[in-house]
Design an enzyme around this catalytic site. Structure first.
Site, PDB file in Angstrom:
ATOM      1  N   LYS A 192      -7.081 -13.084  -3.452  1.00  0.00           N
ATOM      2  CA  LYS A 192      -6.379 -11.838  -3.796  1.00  0.00           C
ATOM      3  C   LYS A 192      -5.549 -12.090  -5.034  1.00  0.00           C
ATOM      4  CE  LYS A 192      -6.180  -7.785  -1.693  1.00  0.00           C
ATOM      5  NZ  LYS A 192      -7.279  -7.205  -0.933  1.00  0.00           N
TER       6      LYS A 192
ATOM      7  N   GLY B 104      -6.849   9.575   1.560  1.00  0.00           N
ATOM      8  CA  GLY B 104      -7.257   9.036   0.268  1.00  0.00           C
ATOM      9  C   GLY B 104      -8.728   8.661   0.332  1.00  0.00           C
TER      10      GLY B 104
ATOM     11  N   GLY C 266      -9.713   7.769   4.127  1.00  0.00           N
ATOM     12  CA  GLY C 266      -9.556   8.889   5.063  1.00  0.00           C
ATOM     13  C   GLY C 266     -10.479  10.062   4.765  1.00  0.00           C
TER      14      GLY C 266
HETATM   15  P1  NAD Z   1      -5.521   5.818  -1.155  1.00  0.00           P
HETATM   16  O1  NAD Z   1      -4.344   5.496  -2.018  1.00  0.00           O
HETATM   17  O2  NAD Z   1      -6.743   6.424  -1.754  1.00  0.00           O
HETATM   18  O3  NAD Z   1      -5.050   6.805   0.024  1.00  0.00           O
HETATM   19  C1  NAD Z   1      -3.940   6.582   0.840  1.00  0.00           C
HETATM   20  C2  NAD Z   1      -3.648   7.855   1.604  1.00  0.00           C
HETATM   21  O4  NAD Z   1      -2.594   7.616   2.540  1.00  0.00           O
HETATM   22  C3  NAD Z   1      -3.179   9.017   0.719  1.00  0.00           C
HETATM   23  O5  NAD Z   1      -3.770  10.199   1.167  1.00  0.00           O
HETATM   24  C4  NAD Z   1      -1.657   9.074   1.007  1.00  0.00           C
HETATM   25  O6  NAD Z   1      -1.137  10.377   0.822  1.00  0.00           O
HETATM   26  C5  NAD Z   1      -1.661   8.673   2.443  1.00  0.00           C
HETATM   27  N1  NAD Z   1      -0.349   8.226   2.921  1.00  0.00           N
HETATM   28  C6  NAD Z   1       0.591   7.493   2.286  1.00  0.00           C
HETATM   29  N2  NAD Z   1       1.657   7.338   3.082  1.00  0.00           N
HETATM   30  C7  NAD Z   1       1.367   7.965   4.238  1.00  0.00           C
HETATM   31  C8  NAD Z   1       2.068   8.151   5.457  1.00  0.00           C
HETATM   32  N3  NAD Z   1       3.294   7.671   5.636  1.00  0.00           N
HETATM   33  N4  NAD Z   1       1.452   8.828   6.431  1.00  0.00           N
HETATM   34  C9  NAD Z   1       0.214   9.346   6.267  1.00  0.00           C
HETATM   35  N5  NAD Z   1      -0.487   9.196   5.142  1.00  0.00           N
HETATM   36  C10 NAD Z   1       0.088   8.526   4.154  1.00  0.00           C
HETATM   37  O7  NAD Z   1      -5.864   4.481  -0.393  1.00  0.00           O
HETATM   38  P2  NAD Z   1      -7.242   4.076   0.322  1.00  0.00           P
HETATM   39  O8  NAD Z   1      -8.082   3.348  -0.634  1.00  0.00           O
HETATM   40  O9  NAD Z   1      -7.789   5.231   1.080  1.00  0.00           O
HETATM   41  O10 NAD Z   1      -6.680   2.993   1.350  1.00  0.00           O
HETATM   42  C11 NAD Z   1      -6.065   3.363   2.582  1.00  0.00           C
HETATM   43  C12 NAD Z   1      -5.978   2.135   3.470  1.00  0.00           C
HETATM   44  O11 NAD Z   1      -7.292   1.615   3.629  1.00  0.00           O
HETATM   45  C13 NAD Z   1      -5.135   0.999   2.903  1.00  0.00           C
HETATM   46  O12 NAD Z   1      -4.507   0.317   3.955  1.00  0.00           O
HETATM   47  C14 NAD Z   1      -6.160   0.105   2.261  1.00  0.00           C
HETATM   48  O13 NAD Z   1      -5.710  -1.233   2.166  1.00  0.00           O
HETATM   49  C15 NAD Z   1      -7.305   0.261   3.250  1.00  0.00           C
HETATM   50  N6  NAD Z   1      -8.597  -0.136   2.670  1.00  0.00           N
HETATM   51  C16 NAD Z   1      -9.193   0.611   1.694  1.00  0.00           C
HETATM   52  C17 NAD Z   1     -10.386   0.174   1.158  1.00  0.00           C
HETATM   53  C18 NAD Z   1     -11.116   0.972   0.109  1.00  0.00           C
HETATM   54  O14 NAD Z   1     -12.248   0.578  -0.239  1.00  0.00           O
HETATM   55  N7  NAD Z   1     -10.572   2.065  -0.393  1.00  0.00           N
HETATM   56  C19 NAD Z   1     -10.977  -1.029   1.604  1.00  0.00           C
HETATM   57  C20 NAD Z   1     -10.352  -1.750   2.616  1.00  0.00           C
HETATM   58  C21 NAD Z   1      -9.152  -1.288   3.139  1.00  0.00           C
END
Ligand code: NAD
Length: 417
Positions: A107, A221, A224
């Protein structure tokens, strides 16, 4: 409020220690695997648009490369710390091992606030980070990817800078690239899609009919939103609640994906969606649904709210949404948790497919990517499920046991310990 330990590095080591104990790992192996093999701390200058030079600090942790080159994202964050990067690098090691791809874990991070920087400043920052670290990464040693506040454009600049340093084009040095520069089809929704394959298998072993199931998703995001879309396409279950950082919405009849997505595009938030009731994020987590999908932040389910979780399956698309104390409570209460580093491993698995395609210089169709991803995730899910059954432990501990066992085996076979 309970005084839970929320430092990610302390949590990562605590979870590892428990798995190492259950696996009865010998002392030198435990000591070796509970620490990163290599860490780089770099300080580098960036010319800002106003002509001044600012000095930035960055990190890269290569946690363990016994199974292959280290792999993991680069984060741009004002509160980045070496402890967070270490924890995430450890989790990448276990994640790659649990889905059985021939990679180790790494990382990186830069302490910066990308929201206050122009596009040209971000480009110079990205190139500066690679100039500082370029001699220590590469397709055969350490392969970065996008993460918090870094995207396909940042990966393109970084790949270009690395290629300038080597004197020839090296697409395989980084993944998550734009498609015209060697990105993979299917990377966009890979994390959510991998989670869907796990949910499908979990529903099978628990005898849950996904066609009639109700689902709540926290976070709207990348992870989701794609989860909402894929649930509609693959299972036809009813997504009854979704939320973002500004709050959530609930409709027991179900929330149509296209309409919810369009509303969020138009207003910037999910709340105030016509026909749905506004709810808080805390309320969303405690809804009486069959499936709960945390897809936002870490430490959302703690000892405080875990006793009120009613879902039968909790599929963690987010990293670290559940604290260790909450894990024990959910296990006692019979909530079937699909742990983060299994559930969200679809992203890194397709990143690995991207490396394979770069090495061959031959690219797959999206359907081929999905098929291979399905096979990897399904196998990983059942390896973890069987380990949990065999040892009477929760799925997170079982996932650790599967992963740590595989890394320890590689270390032993190499004759390191
Ligand atoms: P993102 O930034 O696209 O979306 C995050 C979402 O969470 C946004 O809609 C934001 O409004 C919402 N959010 C923030 N605070 C919040 C709260 N208190 N309550 C509810 N919603 C809240 O991020 P992402 O890429 O979708 O990642 C989300 C999670 O998934 C993270 O933990 C990330 O580490 C994990 N993840 C993502 C990926 C990927 O490929 N995108 C891969 C592995 C893990």
């Amino acid at each position: 409020m309970s005084e839970e330990e929320l430092n990610p590095w302390a949590i990562a080591q605590q979870q590892f220690d428990q798995a190492a104990g259950l696996l009865q790992l010998e002392e030198p192996m435990r000591f070796f695997l509970r620490e990163p093999m290599r860490e780089f701390h770099v300080t580098f200058p960036v010319k800002m648009d106003d002509g001044n030079v600012r000095i930035f600090k960055g990190f890269r942790v290569q946690y363990n490369d016994a199974r292959g080159p280290t792999k993991g994202g680069i984060r741009f964050h004002p509160e980045e710390t070496i402890d967070t990067v270490r924890a995430l690098a450890a989790w990448m090691t276990w994640k790659c091992a649990v889905v059985d791809i021939p990679l180790g874990g790494g990382k990186g991070g830069v302490i910066c606030n990308p929201k206050e920087m122009s596009k040209t400043e971000l480009e110079r920052l990205s190139r500066g980070y690679i100039r500082a670290l370029g001699h220590y990464i590469g397709p055969e040693t350490d392969v970065p990817a996008p993460d918090v506040y870094t995207d396909a454009q940042v990966m393109a600049w970084m790949m270009d800078e690395y290629s300038i340093m080597t004197g020839y084009n090296v697409p395989g040095v980084i993944t998550g690239k734009p498609l015209p520069l060697g990105g993979s089809a299917g990377r966009g929704d890979a994390t959510a899609r991998g989670g869907m394959y796990c949910i499908r298998e979990a529903a099978k072993v628990l005898g849950i009919d996904l066609g009639t199931a109700t689902i709540a998703i926290q976070g709207y995001g990348n992870a989701g939103q794609f989860a909402h879309k894929l649930i509609a396409e693959m299972f036809g279950s009813r997504v009854v609640a979704v939320s973002d950082s500004r709050g959530g919405i609930y409709n027991p009849e179900g929330l149509d994906f296209e309409a919810t997505f369009a509303h969020r595009q138009a207003t910037g938030v999910v709340k105030d969606f016509p026909g749905a009731q506004n709810i808080s994020n805390a309320e969303l987590l405690e809804l009486d649904v069959d499936l709960l999908i945390p897809a936002a932040l870490e430490n959302q389910i703690t000892a405080e709210n875990a006793p009120r979780i009613k879902a039968r399956i909790m599929a963690e698309l987010a990293n670290g949404p559940t604290t260790p104390e909450a894990d024990e409570i959910l296990f006692q209460d019979g909530v079937y948790v699909i742990p983060d580093f299994l559930c969200n491993a679809g992203g890194v698995t397709v990143s690995y497919f991207e490396q394979v395609q770069n090495a061959y210089d031959f690219y797959w169709k999206a359907e081929e990517v999905y098929e291979r991803l399905d096979e990897k995730m399904t196998r990983a899910f059942h390896a973890v499920h069987e380990m949990a059954q065999k040892h009477g432990v929760h799925n997170r501990m079982a996932a650790y046991m599967v992963a740590v066992h595989r890394v320890a085996e590689a270390v032993r076979l190499r004759g390191w310990v």
